[in-house]
Structures are given as C-alpha cells and as structure tokens.
Design a protein around this motif. Sequence first.
Motif, PDB file in Angstrom:
ATOM      1  N   TYR A 101       0.838  -1.194   0.000  1.00 59.13           N
ATOM      2  CA  TYR A 101       0.000   0.000   0.000  1.00 59.13           C
ATOM      3  C   TYR A 101       0.877   1.249   0.000  1.00 59.13           C
ATOM      4  N   GLU A 102       0.420   2.286  -0.704  1.00 57.44           N
ATOM      5  CA  GLU A 102       1.034   3.610  -0.686  1.00 57.44           C
ATOM      6  C   GLU A 102      -0.014   4.594  -0.166  1.00 57.44           C
ATOM      7  N   THR A 103       0.430   5.592   0.581  1.00 58.79           N
ATOM      8  CA  THR A 103      -0.469   6.632   1.064  1.00 58.79           C
ATOM      9  C   THR A 103      -0.454   7.781   0.071  1.00 58.79           C
ATOM     10  N   LEU A 104      -1.652   8.223  -0.335  1.00 58.52           N
ATOM     11  CA  LEU A 104      -1.809   9.281  -1.335  1.00 58.52           C
ATOM     12  C   LEU A 104      -2.675  10.397  -0.763  1.00 58.52           C
ATOM     13  N   ASP A 105      -2.474  11.599  -1.280  1.00 58.56           N
ATOM     14  CA  ASP A 105      -3.373  12.699  -0.950  1.00 58.56           C
ATOM     15  C   ASP A 105      -4.727  12.432  -1.595  1.00 58.56           C
ATOM     16  N   ALA A 106      -5.798  12.711  -0.880  1.00 62.98           N
ATOM     17  CA  ALA A 106      -7.133  12.616  -1.464  1.00 62.98           C
ATOM     18  C   ALA A 106      -7.225  13.681  -2.544  1.00 62.98           C
ATOM     19  N   SER A 107      -7.637  13.288  -3.738  1.00 59.83           N
ATOM     20  CA  SER A 107      -7.689  14.202  -4.874  1.00 59.83           C
ATOM     21  C   SER A 107      -8.299  13.465  -6.061  1.00 59.83           C
ATOM     22  N   VAL A 108      -8.393  14.148  -7.180  1.00 54.02           N
ATOM     23  CA  VAL A 108      -8.786  13.520  -8.439  1.00 54.02           C
ATOM     24  C   VAL A 108      -7.509  13.318  -9.245  1.00 54.02           C
ATOM     25  N   TYR A 109      -7.286  12.085  -9.679  1.00 50.25           N
ATOM     26  CA  TYR A 109      -6.049  11.728 -10.382  1.00 50.25           C
ATOM     27  C   TYR A 109      -6.327  11.366 -11.830  1.00 50.25           C
ATOM     28  N   ASP A 110      -5.358  11.650 -12.681  1.00 48.97           N
ATOM     29  CA  ASP A 110      -5.323  11.198 -14.061  1.00 48.97           C
ATOM     30  C   ASP A 110      -4.263  10.097 -14.069  1.00 48.97           C
ATOM     31  N   LEU A 111      -4.707   8.837 -14.140  1.00 39.19           N
ATOM     32  CA  LEU A 111      -3.805   7.695 -14.017  1.00 39.19           C
ATOM     33  C   LEU A 111      -3.637   6.965 -15.342  1.00 39.19           C
ATOM     34  N   GLN A 112      -2.457   6.392 -15.521  1.00 35.44           N
ATOM     35  CA  GLN A 112      -2.186   5.538 -16.670  1.00 35.44           C
ATOM     36  C   GLN A 112      -1.635   4.207 -16.184  1.00 35.44           C
ATOM     37  N   VAL A 113      -2.115   3.138 -16.808  1.00 35.15           N
ATOM     38  CA  VAL A 113      -1.535   1.816 -16.632  1.00 35.15           C
ATOM     39  C   VAL A 113      -0.695   1.589 -17.878  1.00 35.15           C
ATOM     40  N   LYS A 114       0.613   1.382 -17.672  1.00 37.60           N
ATOM     41  CA  LYS A 114       1.528   1.280 -18.805  1.00 37.60           C
ATOM     42  C   LYS A 114       2.280  -0.044 -18.787  1.00 37.60           C
ATOM     43  N   GLN A 115       2.597  -0.506 -19.972  1.00 35.04           N
ATOM     44  CA  GLN A 115       3.515  -1.620 -20.170  1.00 35.04           C
ATOM     45  C   GLN A 115       4.648  -1.050 -21.001  1.00 35.04           C
TER      46      GLN A 115
END
Length: 188
Positions: A101-115
């Motif tokens: 687990y990683e701790t993150l700031d609560a927010s809206v994220y633009d995420l990418q899953v990359k290979q």
Amino acid sequence: IALPSGDDREVKVVPAGNPVDDALTTTGLDLDAGHAYEVIALDMVEDLDVKVEDVDLTAVPDGQARMRVIHAAPDVDSLQVIVTDGPELFGDIAFQDVTDYETLDASVYDLQVKQGDDVLIRVTDFTIDPDTSYDVIVTGRNDDGSLALIAVAAPTQASTGVASPPDTSATPVMVEQATPEVIATPAG
C-alpha cells in the motif's frame, strides 16, 4: 460480506449458475476476527489460482487515502501505474503481484496503466476519497480488448479519537464508470 471468524475455511470458485460440486478450485483460509480480506481468482480457467490478501483498513493521516495495485491480467507483462505527467506510483508489477500500500493525498487523479512506453488504460478522473483504502485491480486481457481497472474501496478507521470497527461491506466499483480511455498503442 461479513463472515464469522475461524480457521480452515474454504473458498470455492464455481462457474456462474453451477452447483458447488462443480468448483474449479478450492482454497483454504483462516479468518481472523476484525480483519478484512480480499479473495481474487486469477488467470484463465485451465490455470486458475486464488489469492487471499489482507485489506489494510487502519487509519490514514487526515486528507489522505491508501492504495495498492493487483495485477490480474494474464497476457500483460510487467506494468506500471503512473500519474499522467507526474510520478510513477507503482512500478514493475508482474502478473499476480500485489503491491504494498502507498499513502496518497485525497484528490482527483489522471492515471495511466503502462507496459513499457505503451499506455494500456487511462483513467482521467479517478477520485481518491480521504479515509479510504483502495485496491485497484488490473484485470481482463489486452489481446481481446477486455482490459479494465476495478477499484474496490473501503472506509478506513477514524484517524482521530476512538477507532470504530471498519465497514467491510464495501462494494466493488468499476473504474470504467469514471470513463477511462483504453488506448491501443502500436508495438515499436
């Protein structure tokens, strides 16, 4: 779902609509009182494996949340989860791996899953709520276009005062409802 605690429990994976006797696999597990677990069936039917993972519902700092990634897409090699135009959150995740687990700031994220350099999935508006633990599962297959993210969210214990028992009745949320952009990038 809430279950009574106890040792030597069995989880059976059964094709939908079939009797329990038609289980494809059976996995044993011990359920400790007051703990939350996630049971995940991985791979194709002929190679089915079941993982049982503890879910961390302990308190997080104010304004933050907790996230981990589970790689359940059998035809995708090692992958990364990054913030678009930002840092890598999780890297070098092999098939069937479960990150810390990683701790993150609560927010809206633009995420990418990359290979590698290829973007397989993009979620432009993934909302991370405070005081929540997220398991983000990369599932499906890249070769048939069924690759997707599923986010399972559960509230963490209160970060101040007396901790109340966690609500373990969390419902899986399809991140697809947040309108991810699935990108097919040519090889090379």
